[in-house]
Design an enzyme around this catalytic site. Structure first.
Site, short mmCIF file in Angstrom:
data_model
loop_
_atom_site.label_atom_id
_atom_site.label_comp_id
_atom_site.label_asym_id
_atom_site.label_seq_id
_atom_site.Cartn_x
_atom_site.Cartn_y
_atom_site.Cartn_z
N TYR A 146 3.85 4.83 11.47
CA TYR A 146 4.48 3.76 11.74
C TYR A 146 5.21 3.15 10.41
CZ TYR A 146 0.01 3.30 8.76
OH TYR A 146 -0.65 3.39 7.69
N ARG A 178 0.62 -1.30 -0.16
CA ARG A 178 -0.02 -0.20 -0.09
C ARG A 178 0.72 1.22 0.03
NH1 ARG A 178 -2.29 1.19 5.88
NH2 ARG A 178 -0.68 2.00 5.58
N HIS A 216 -4.16 4.59 4.87
CA HIS A 216 -4.92 3.61 5.16
C HIS A 216 -6.16 3.63 4.60
CE1 HIS A 216 -7.98 0.58 6.98
NE2 HIS A 216 -8.15 1.16 7.27
C1 LIG Z 1 -13.93 -6.23 12.78
C2 LIG Z 1 -13.28 -5.21 12.71
N1 LIG Z 1 -11.84 -4.69 13.74
C3 LIG Z 1 -11.83 -3.85 13.21
C4 LIG Z 1 -11.60 -2.73 11.89
C5 LIG Z 1 -11.05 -1.58 11.82
N2 LIG Z 1 -9.89 -1.59 10.42
C6 LIG Z 1 -11.09 -0.84 9.88
S1 LIG Z 1 -9.90 -2.02 8.12
C7 LIG Z 1 -8.66 -2.21 9.19
C8 LIG Z 1 -7.41 -3.01 8.81
C9 LIG Z 1 -7.57 -3.74 7.46
O1 LIG Z 1 -6.36 -4.61 7.37
P1 LIG Z 1 -6.35 -5.06 5.99
O2 LIG Z 1 -7.46 -6.43 6.86
O3 LIG Z 1 -4.93 -5.85 6.12
O4 LIG Z 1 -6.72 -4.18 5.11
P2 LIG Z 1 -6.23 -3.82 4.23
O5 LIG Z 1 -7.08 -1.93 5.28
O6 LIG Z 1 -4.85 -3.17 4.49
O7 LIG Z 1 -6.51 -3.37 2.89
C10 LIG Z 1 -9.25 -2.11 10.10
C11 LIG Z 1 -8.44 -2.27 11.28
C12 LIG Z 1 -12.85 -2.57 11.31
N3 LIG Z 1 -13.11 -1.86 10.41
N4 LIG Z 1 -13.67 -3.64 11.16
#
Ligand SMILES: Cc1ncc(C[n+]2csc(CCOP(=O)(O)OP(=O)(O)O)c2C)c(N)n1
Ligand SMILES: Cc1ncc(C[n+]2csc(CCOP(=O)(O)OP(=O)(O)O)c2C)c(N)n1
Ligand SMILES: [Mg+2]
Lengths: 326, 364
Positions: free
Chosen positions: B269, B256, B260
């Site tokens: 970070y 990425r 985020h």
């Molecule tokens: C169940 C849940 N826990 C926490 C969150 C907050 N949250 C949103 S995106 C994210 C990170 C997800 O990372 P990843 O699965 O690697 O996907 P990326 O965003 O990197 O595409 C988090 C912790 C959420 N939306 N849902």
């Protein structure tokens, strides 16, 4: 581990004592339940004794265990007083939860036994929490969590195993694979043969052993516990075993064949152990008879204690639920 | 077969076109140069549209947005679904939706806070955007199981991130897919981060692809910035799933480049050096080098491509911004099929409140 006179027996006979004690206790609980003398559900672990004995026997008093619904034997081997366990199961005031429930939801903290909830696998993340504490405080203690192959399909299992892997937690996941989750056979539960295969997805080792071979379970545990105490992380031990009774006492187990049951009865863990005693040159007949008498006396006493214990009065059901009463 | 040949447990991963646009001829998939060029053009539009969304948010013209910058080739995997297949996205699939044919203006409108922007996606067999991390794999298994039960040859392709694989629901979905042999393709875009949590502390497993072994089906790890690897793995996975040979897991290794979401500052970070180290692996650079080596790309042409992209994106922004704002009541609709008395009461209360406070919708 038991205290008092059992401690002076040598290990081979002590192990046999526990196998028999667990069986006698399980057997009695089933009978009492049929007689209506035990309220609530009973989930018999008959046939799976070698798993709980093998997994708990060598643990230290300060180690934690997380038994599930079929593991009353684990309580006994960890040194829980059989009288109090029976009182708990009968829902008496003298039980661990003071009669707030029956059977195995309550734990015995001073013996390192953490109670479970009815939600399968929910205690696995809790075991990780305990193990994380051991790690942070640099205590050489381990957490041992039990679960069935059915529970391994739950998300809680996955989150616990993943977390334990990342943080190299001193936790051992003991899967009692008895091939059925209630009526669901393993083939409809997962598309792999061994639950242990799942460990590779979490960066630690999964080990398969016969859960009806006490020494196989003990060897696997010894390796895993040493590794965990050293700080080298978790392990998954899958013990293949079989429950002789239905899922619970009201289940006739019509989903399995008589032949299958007979086949597994021929691999009985206790008989197997008796062969071992004979082969090792012990006076097996004598040990068998003596131990039989001892465990019967212990369980008789437990039943007597429990039945003569008072029932809870009722209002205490509202207390000791939350740390701060609501 | 690629899934057998590249065993994640042995640390193997599939790469066909390297960062300099060189192709491993032995593995070259049946993707014509014309098709590759077309993909390059669409991915270029995707990148511009993505950057535009970020800018719109910075200017206060969009609520929030999860960029796909750096993940364009993985996102383009959506181009390899059949018409009859289902796409089950997370919040980071604007590029995948775009490749599937969802209108850019609709995507913008959605992120501007108007869910009606994506109202037509059902016709494209796209499920609503899922924000609850890790929950959509369950939906995909359900959809594909339904297809199987109805005897329809249709695959559900579900997108999620590396972080999502730690969720219990991921495990339950994978397990169910394995047991019931559902036609599901699990696509994990491993972009190395779950917000600020780096991949190496997300799981101790060496790869995410190997997690498939725990569920009795095949997984493969590929370079997700290599469109040829994406195509080849998708083609095999989709056909395996379609023909009942089992679900498949594809781990697309990517990075990425951006934050985020618009509410995140990655400099807090990760160091700039790490980002710079990954920049040469850009999925578009290698395509440009490849096409240029085939005499199919020039700088002048790039200007043309970008001009056309700009026109397309600007038009989408204009359409999205000219759409009438949603009614405040909309928040209470589209969740339950039938009117829910409890929600109805809340809605009435809100409308009464709005009437009291000069009646206007709090919309700008
Ligand atoms: C169940 C849940 N826990 C926490 C969150 C907050 N949250 C949103 S995106 C994210 C990170 C997800 O990372 P990843 O699965 O690697 O996907 P990326 O965003 O990197 O595409 C988090 C912790 C959420 N939306 N849902
Ligand atoms: C989350 C949850 N789902 C369902 C149940 C109902 N239930 C109780 S025991 C059981 C079967 C468990 O099978 P397994 O984990 O293999 O353990 P076993 O009973 O065979 O020892 C089920 C489905 C439950 N207690 N918790
Ligand atoms: Mg991620």
């Amino acid at each position: 581990m038991g205290e008092g006179w059992e401690r002076v027996m040598d290990q081979d006979t002590e192990l046999y004592y526990y196998l028999r004690l667990v069986r006698e206790f399980e057997d009695r609980v089933s009978k009492l339940h049929h007689q209506g003398r035990i309220p609530g559900g009973v989930y018999s672990g008959l046939g799976q004794e070698a798993v709980v004995v093998g997994a708990v026997y060598r643990l230290k008093p300060e180690d934690f265990i997380f038994p599930l619904h079929r593991d009353l034997g684990a309580f006994l081997v960890k040194g829980v007083d059989p009288n109090l366990l029976m009182a708990q199961i009968m829902g008496k005031k003298t039980g661990f939860s003071g009669g707030r429930d029956s059977f195995l939801h309550a734990g015995v903290l001073d013996k390192g036994v953490i109670g479970s909830t009815s939600m399968l696998a929910s205690s696995l993340p809790v075991a990780c929490g305990a193990a994380l504490k051991f790690k942070i405080k640099k205590e050489p203690r381990v957490a041992v969590a039990f679960f069935g192959e059915g529970a391994s399909s739950r998300g809680d299992f996955h989150e616990a195993a993943n977390f334990a892997g990342i943080h190299k937690l001193p936790v051992i996941f003991v899967c009692e694979n008895n091939f059925y989750a209630f009526s669901t056979p393993q083939s409809m539960q997962m598309a792999v043969e061994d639950v242990a295969d799942r460990a590779a997805g979490y960066g630690f080792h999964g080990h398969v052993c016969s859960g009806n071979d006490l020494f196989a379970v003990m060897r696997a545990m010894e390796h895993a516990v040493n590794q965990a105490r050293r700080g080298d992380g978790p392990e998954l031990i899958e013990c293949k075993t079989y429950r002789y009774s239905g899922h619970s006492e009201h289940d006739m187990a019509s989903y399995r064949t008589k032949e299958e049951l007979i086949e597994w009865e021929s691999r009985d863990p206790i008989q197997r152990y008796e062969f071992f005693l004979e082969k090792k040159g012990y006076d097996a007949a004598k040990i068998i008879a003596e131990t039989g008498g001892k465990v019967k006396a212990v369980v008789d006493e437990a039943v007597k204690f429990a039945e003569s214990s008072p029932e809870p009065e009722g209002p205490e059901a509202m207390t000791e639920i939350y740390a701060t009463p609501v | 077969m690629l899934f057998d040949r590249f065993d994640p447990l042995k640390g193997e991963r599939l790469e066909i076109m390297d960062k300099d646009g060189r192709v491993n001829e032995e593995l070259r998939p049946d993707l014509s140069d014309e098709r590759i060029k077309e993909l390059y053009v669409r991915m270029s539009v995707m990148r511009l549209a993505d950057r535009t969304a970020l800018n719109l948010q910075r200017e206060g013209r969009m609520g929030t947005y999860a960029p796909v910058y750096g993940q364009e080739a993985s996102q383009a995997s959506a181009a390899f679904l059949g018409k009859e297949d289902w796409l089950v996205p997370s919040y980071r699939e604007s590029g995948a939706l775009f490749m599937r044919g969802v209108s850019l203006s609709g995507i913008y409108r959605y992120w501007m806070g108007d869910e009606r922007g994506l109202i037509g996606i059902k016709d494209l067999r796209v499920l609503p955007i899922e924000v609850v991390v890790g929950s959509q794999p369950l939906h995909a298994v359900g959809v594909s199981w339904a297809m199987k039960l109805r005897g329809i040859k249709s695959v559900a392709a579900v997108y999620f991130g590396d972080g999502a694989t730690s969720e219990g629901s991921f495990h339950e979905a994978m397990n169910f897919a394995g047991v019931f042999n559902t036609p599901t393709v699990f696509i994990c875009q491993n972009n190395q981060f779950a917000i600020s949590v780096p991949r190496k502390v997300q799981t101790r497993s060496k790869s995410i692809a190997q997690k498939a072994n725990a569920y009795g089906f095949k997984g493969i790890q590929i370079y997700g910035n290599d469109i040829m690897a994406v195509y080849a793995a998708m083609k095999e996975a989709m056909s395996d799933a379609r023909e009942g040979r089992g679900p498949r897991l594809i781990e697309m290794l990517t990075y990425r480049f951006g934050p985020h979401t618009t509410a995140d500052d990655p400099t807090k970070y990760r160091d700039a050096a790490e980002l710079e180290k990954n920049k040469p692996f850009d999925p578009l650079i290698r395509l440009r080098l490849y096409l240029s080596g085939r005499g199919m790309w020039s700088e002048e042409e790039e200007y043309e491509i970008m001009d056309a992209a700009k026109a397309e994106v600007e038009k989408a922004v204009a359409i999205a911004e000219s759409a009438p704002p949603p009614e405040p009541s909309d928040i209470f609709h589209n969740t339950w099929k039938r009117e829910h008395p409890y929600l109805k009461r809340q809605e009435d209360e809100m409308l009464a409140l709005l009437r009291e406070t000069e009646g206007g919708a709090p919309n700008a």
